[in-house]
Every structure is written in C-alpha cells, then in structure tokens.
Design a protein around this motif. Structure first.
Motif, PDB file in Angstrom:
ATOM      1  N   GLY A  56       0.769  -1.231   0.000  1.00 38.28           N
ATOM      2  CA  GLY A  56       0.000   0.000   0.000  1.00 38.28           C
ATOM      3  C   GLY A  56       0.798   1.276   0.000  1.00 38.28           C
ATOM      4  N   ASN A  57       2.132   1.180  -0.019  1.00 37.94           N
ATOM      5  CA  ASN A  57       2.972   2.379   0.035  1.00 37.94           C
ATOM      6  C   ASN A  57       3.954   2.387  -1.142  1.00 37.94           C
ATOM      7  N   PRO A  58       3.490   2.810  -2.311  1.00 41.65           N
ATOM      8  CA  PRO A  58       4.353   2.799  -3.496  1.00 41.65           C
ATOM      9  C   PRO A  58       5.458   3.845  -3.416  1.00 41.65           C
ATOM     10  N   LYS A  59       6.548   3.556  -4.096  1.00 35.66           N
ATOM     11  CA  LYS A  59       7.649   4.505  -4.186  1.00 35.66           C
ATOM     12  C   LYS A  59       7.447   5.403  -5.407  1.00 35.66           C
ATOM     13  N   GLU A  60       8.286   6.427  -5.520  1.00 35.10           N
ATOM     14  CA  GLU A  60       8.146   7.362  -6.636  1.00 35.10           C
ATOM     15  C   GLU A  60       8.345   6.661  -7.970  1.00 35.10           C
ATOM     16  N   ASP A  61       9.265   5.690  -8.006  1.00 33.92           N
ATOM     17  CA  ASP A  61       9.478   4.943  -9.252  1.00 33.92           C
ATOM     18  C   ASP A  61       8.230   4.151  -9.629  1.00 33.92           C
ATOM     19  N   ASP A  62       7.547   3.629  -8.633  1.00 35.71           N
ATOM     20  CA  ASP A  62       6.318   2.883  -8.909  1.00 35.71           C
ATOM     21  C   ASP A  62       5.245   3.805  -9.484  1.00 35.71           C
ATOM     22  N   ILE A  63       5.121   4.990  -8.910  1.00 43.89           N
ATOM     23  CA  ILE A  63       4.137   5.955  -9.413  1.00 43.89           C
ATOM     24  C   ILE A  63       4.438   6.303 -10.874  1.00 43.89           C
ATOM     25  N   ALA A  64       5.717   6.538 -11.150  1.00 45.12           N
ATOM     26  CA  ALA A  64       6.114   6.880 -12.524  1.00 45.12           C
ATOM     27  C   ALA A  64       5.814   5.740 -13.485  1.00 45.12           C
ATOM     28  N   ALA A  65       6.041   4.504 -13.046  1.00 43.47           N
ATOM     29  CA  ALA A  65       5.783   3.349 -13.911  1.00 43.47           C
ATOM     30  C   ALA A  65       4.289   3.222 -14.220  1.00 43.47           C
ATOM     31  N   ILE A  66       3.446   3.481 -13.238  1.00 48.61           N
ATOM     32  CA  ILE A  66       2.003   3.396 -13.465  1.00 48.61           C
ATOM     33  C   ILE A  66       1.540   4.505 -14.393  1.00 48.61           C
ATOM     34  N   VAL A  67       2.085   5.706 -14.215  1.00 50.57           N
ATOM     35  CA  VAL A  67       1.743   6.827 -15.098  1.00 50.57           C
ATOM     36  C   VAL A  67       2.100   6.484 -16.540  1.00 50.57           C
ATOM     37  N   ALA A  68       3.283   5.879 -16.731  1.00 53.12           N
ATOM     38  CA  ALA A  68       3.714   5.523 -18.084  1.00 53.12           C
ATOM     39  C   ALA A  68       2.853   4.412 -18.683  1.00 53.12           C
ATOM     40  N   ALA A  69       2.415   3.461 -17.843  1.00 51.53           N
ATOM     41  CA  ALA A  69       1.659   2.319 -18.349  1.00 51.53           C
ATOM     42  C   ALA A  69       0.191   2.633 -18.587  1.00 51.53           C
ATOM     43  N   THR A  70      -0.366   3.551 -17.802  1.00 49.03           N
ATOM     44  CA  THR A  70      -1.808   3.825 -17.886  1.00 49.03           C
ATOM     45  C   THR A  70      -2.149   5.170 -18.501  1.00 49.03           C
ATOM     46  N   GLN A  71      -1.124   6.040 -18.623  1.00 51.92           N
ATOM     47  CA  GLN A  71      -1.349   7.397 -19.106  1.00 51.92           C
ATOM     48  C   GLN A  71      -2.236   8.207 -18.152  1.00 51.92           C
ATOM     49  N   TRP A  72      -2.300   7.754 -16.891  1.00 50.72           N
ATOM     50  CA  TRP A  72      -3.039   8.519 -15.897  1.00 50.72           C
ATOM     51  C   TRP A  72      -2.203   9.700 -15.430  1.00 50.72           C
ATOM     52  N   PRO A  73      -2.839  10.796 -15.056  1.00 56.98           N
ATOM     53  CA  PRO A  73      -2.099  11.870 -14.388  1.00 56.98           C
ATOM     54  C   PRO A  73      -1.568  11.361 -13.038  1.00 56.98           C
ATOM     55  N   GLU A  74      -0.464  11.912 -12.607  1.00 53.35           N
ATOM     56  CA  GLU A  74       0.122  11.456 -11.340  1.00 53.35           C
ATOM     57  C   GLU A  74      -0.846  11.639 -10.175  1.00 53.35           C
ATOM     58  N   ARG A  75      -1.612  12.717 -10.226  1.00 51.93           N
ATOM     59  CA  ARG A  75      -2.573  12.960  -9.150  1.00 51.93           C
ATOM     60  C   ARG A  75      -3.611  11.845  -9.076  1.00 51.93           C
ATOM     61  N   LYS A  76      -4.032  11.331 -10.233  1.00 50.09           N
ATOM     62  CA  LYS A  76      -5.009  10.254 -10.254  1.00 50.09           C
ATOM     63  C   LYS A  76      -4.416   8.973  -9.685  1.00 50.09           C
ATOM     64  N   VAL A  77      -3.132   8.733  -9.917  1.00 49.20           N
ATOM     65  CA  VAL A  77      -2.476   7.543  -9.363  1.00 49.20           C
ATOM     66  C   VAL A  77      -2.448   7.615  -7.841  1.00 49.20           C
TER      67      VAL A  77
END
Length: 401
Positions: free
Chosen positions: A100-121
């Motif tokens: 439940g506690n993602p790191k910044e690299d994890d957030i960036a990877a999800i943004v790249a994979a889903t095209q979601w805004p970082e705020r939405k992640v």
C-alpha cells in the motif's frame, strides 16, 4: 548434537524434562496425583481448550450478529464498505508488493503504463488503502466482543484468585512445588483465558486486515505461549496472579473505545455526557494500568519469579530463564506504553479533551471522520478526541500479555 550442561537441544522439541523442568523433577512427578481429587496439569486439558475455543468462535459470530451489531445500528453507527477504485492490474500488483505504500518509481511506472495523471495515481492508492480499512461498525463489533470477553475473564479471575492463599502471600505460589495440585476453579480460569486468546488469534485471520495485523498476531501468540507454558510446568499460582493483574485494566480500554465509536464527529466537545462517557473509562484504564503494570506486576509478581522460585532448588533451569525473560520483556513494554498513555493524558489537560493516542501511525480514518491521517496537523491544533488513537492502544498491548 550440542550439549549444554544436563540438557540437549532436542529436549526443547521433545519436551525433555532437563530443559522444561527443575532439577530432579520429571513430567511424571508433575502429573502424579495422590488421589482422585488431586488434579495436575496434563496434556488432556489442552483438548478442553480446543473444544471451548470452538464454542467461543460460534458464540462470537452469534453475539456480533444478533447483539453487538443491532446495538451499533441503534447508535446510528454506519456499516458501509468503502468501494475499491477501478481495477488496474499494474497498480494492484504494486499495491500488494509495496503493502500500500508505493515509491516514486512505482508511481512513474504506473503513469507511463496507464497514461493517468500522477494525481489520479495517488488518488487510486489512497482509495485502495481506504477500501482495506475496517469501517466504524467493524471496529465497534470488535471492541464489543473484546469488552465482553475481558470483562468476563476479569469477573472470573476475581471469583477465583482472591480466595487462594497465594493472593496475600506471593511466596505461596512456590510452596510444595512441583507437587502442588491444581484446583478446579484455577483449571477453569486457565481454560477460559487460553480459549479466549486462541479465539482472538483464529478470528484475527478472518477479520478485515488492519495495519497492526502482525503486531497483534505476535501479541496473541506470546500470550498463548506464556499461559500454556506456565500451565504445563505447574506455574499455575503465579500465572493466575499475572493473568488477573493484566485483566483488570483491559475492559476499561474497550469500553472507552465503544463510547467513542458511538459519537459522531460533530458531537466532539459539544455533547458533555458523551464526552465524559468516553473520557472517564479511559482515565480509569490509565490509572489501573499504572497501578497494576508499573507497580504490582514488577514489584510483587516479576520479583517473585526472579527471587523466590530459584530458592526452592539449587539451580534454575532453561525454561525458567525463558519464562523470566518473556516477563521482563513484557515489563519493558509496559514502561513504553505508560509514556504513550501519559501523552494522551497531557493532551487532555492541554486541549480540554482526550486526544488521539500518541502511537497512532498514518493509518487513514474512515466513515464520517476524515480521509486524512489520524494525526494530521489539524488534529494537533484542535485536539482530537480519545478516539483517533484509542484503537491503536491495541498495537502491542494486552494480556500476556
């Protein structure tokens, strides 16, 4: 095989008497009965614990469903589940891997994979954490069952222990050891105490997982070890005193939590009666905790295990050292918890209402409270009620404790 004095390592797993029992004492001596009325600890008693535990598990389900939940609804406690966010395999896998506690690299990877805004992640992870938290009704029913269990054990202990000779003379716990028989009421007290904590341990795996899951699991396990070992080696008198010493304060903590869960956020500081119904049980809990855990337990009980019992034999034995070490560790925790309770008391004096437990972590609160951390700066300025952290009081507390 390593040989350390008169006992060997395999004695631990095979219950060799050189490890578990005093010098020149065997399991046959511990269990030897002189007549039909002379009861000794035997492995058969643990079968009774298993049966009583199964009965308690069934009773817990019935009590929660037909008694505690209706009471909670009468107090208008919400029983709603927080919906999970839209499923996403990438985010879900990272959520589980990172607990439940993602790191910044994890957030960036999800943004790249889903095209979601970082705020939405970030919002997705926040909603996902909330969905895993128990709602207010879950916490109310859990505290309700614990309150009934701890109160019943306290009443049982008060009916059993004060009538014994060792209640007024702690050294009496060691007289005639290991030939002392176990009274039937002591056997019932031990059976109910062990069954209750075994019931809590089993239920721990089926409840909605909280952030203190592993802490409470270790606490329950340590409690069961202390109780079962003290019974097996016929430390029943000192064990009964220790159990009663810890049972005295526990119901008041659960009562304070129950009173808090019946309040709505808008009533905090405005409803005098409900404020006092929350604060008074906590003050009683704190007073009893300080007296029993910081004075009676170390001064009389822990000291007796350390100073009195070895005088019966020429030397002590490995299990006695382990038993003493576990109790000493428990006392260290008592001291640590006392400082945390003191912080709540000081915040009450300064803020005018009991604030959240100082041990509260960043677990998010649910229901009609807020979606921000329980110990947010706003709480620090305004003073939260007993609430936000009372549940956290269980993060290591209890019985063995």
């Amino acid at each position: 095989m390593a040989d350390l004095g008169p006992w060997k390592f395999n004695d631990i797993w095979t219950f060799g008497h050189d490890f578990w029992l005093p010098p020149n004492v065997t399991w046959e001596i511990i269990q030897e009965s002189k007549n039909s009325d002379d009861t000794r600890p035997t492995s058969e008693h643990f079968y009774y614990v298993g049966v009583v535990t199964l009965v308690m598990i069934v009773l817990r389900y019935l009590i929660v469903r037909f008694l505690i939940k209706p009471v909670g609804r009468w107090f208008l406690i919400k029983d709603r589940a927080i919906p999970r966010p839209d499923h996403n395999d990438k985010a879900e896998n990272i959520y589980r891997d990172r607990r439940g506690n993602p790191k910044e690299d994890d957030i960036a990877a999800i943004v790249a994979a889903t095209q979601w805004p970082e705020r939405k992640v970030h919002r997705w992870f926040r909603q996902r954490r909330l969905a895993d938290l128990p709602n207010k009704m879950d916490k109310f029913t859990d505290s309700g069952f614990r309150f009934m269990g701890h109160s019943s054990l306290l009443l049982l202990g008060l009916m059993v222990v004060p009538r014994k000779d060792y209640f007024s003379d702690v050294f009496g716990c060691w007289r005639n050891y290991p030939h002392r028989s176990v009274d039937q009421d002591e056997l019932v007290y031990y059976t109910m105490e062990m069954s209750f904590y075994l019931c809590l341990t089993v239920g721990h795996f089926f409840e909605q997982r909280k952030k203190d899951f592993w802490q409470m699991l270790i606490h329950h396990f340590a409690t069961l070890v202390l109780i079962s070992v003290s019974f097996s080696v016929n430390y029943v008198p000192i064990g009964a005193l220790i159990m009663l010493c810890h049972d005295i304060a526990d119901p008041w903590l659960e009562l304070a939590k129950l009173a808090h869960y019946t309040r709505h956020k808008s009533e905090v500081g405005k409803n005098f009666l409900k404020d006092k119904l929350t604060e008074v049980p906590f003050i009683l809990f704190a007073a009893l905790f300080y007296v029993t855990r910081l004075f009676i337990f170390p001064t009389f009980l822990l000291y007796s295990v350390y100073a009195d019992s070895p005088t019966i034999h020429v030397r002590t034995w490995p299990m006695h050292y382990i038993f003493l070490t576990l109790l000493s560790t428990l006392q260290v925790l008592h001291v640590a918890w006392s400082f945390m309770i003191g912080k709540v008391i000081m915040s009450t004096i300064l803020a005018g209402t009991v604030k959240g437990d100082s041990r509260s972590d960043d677990e998010l609160t649910t229901d009609d409270d807020t979606l921000s951390p329980a110990t947010s700066p706003t709480d620090e300025r305004n003073g939260a009620s007993l609430a936000d952290g009372l549940r956290k009081r269980q993060n290591g507390h209890q019985h063995t404790e």
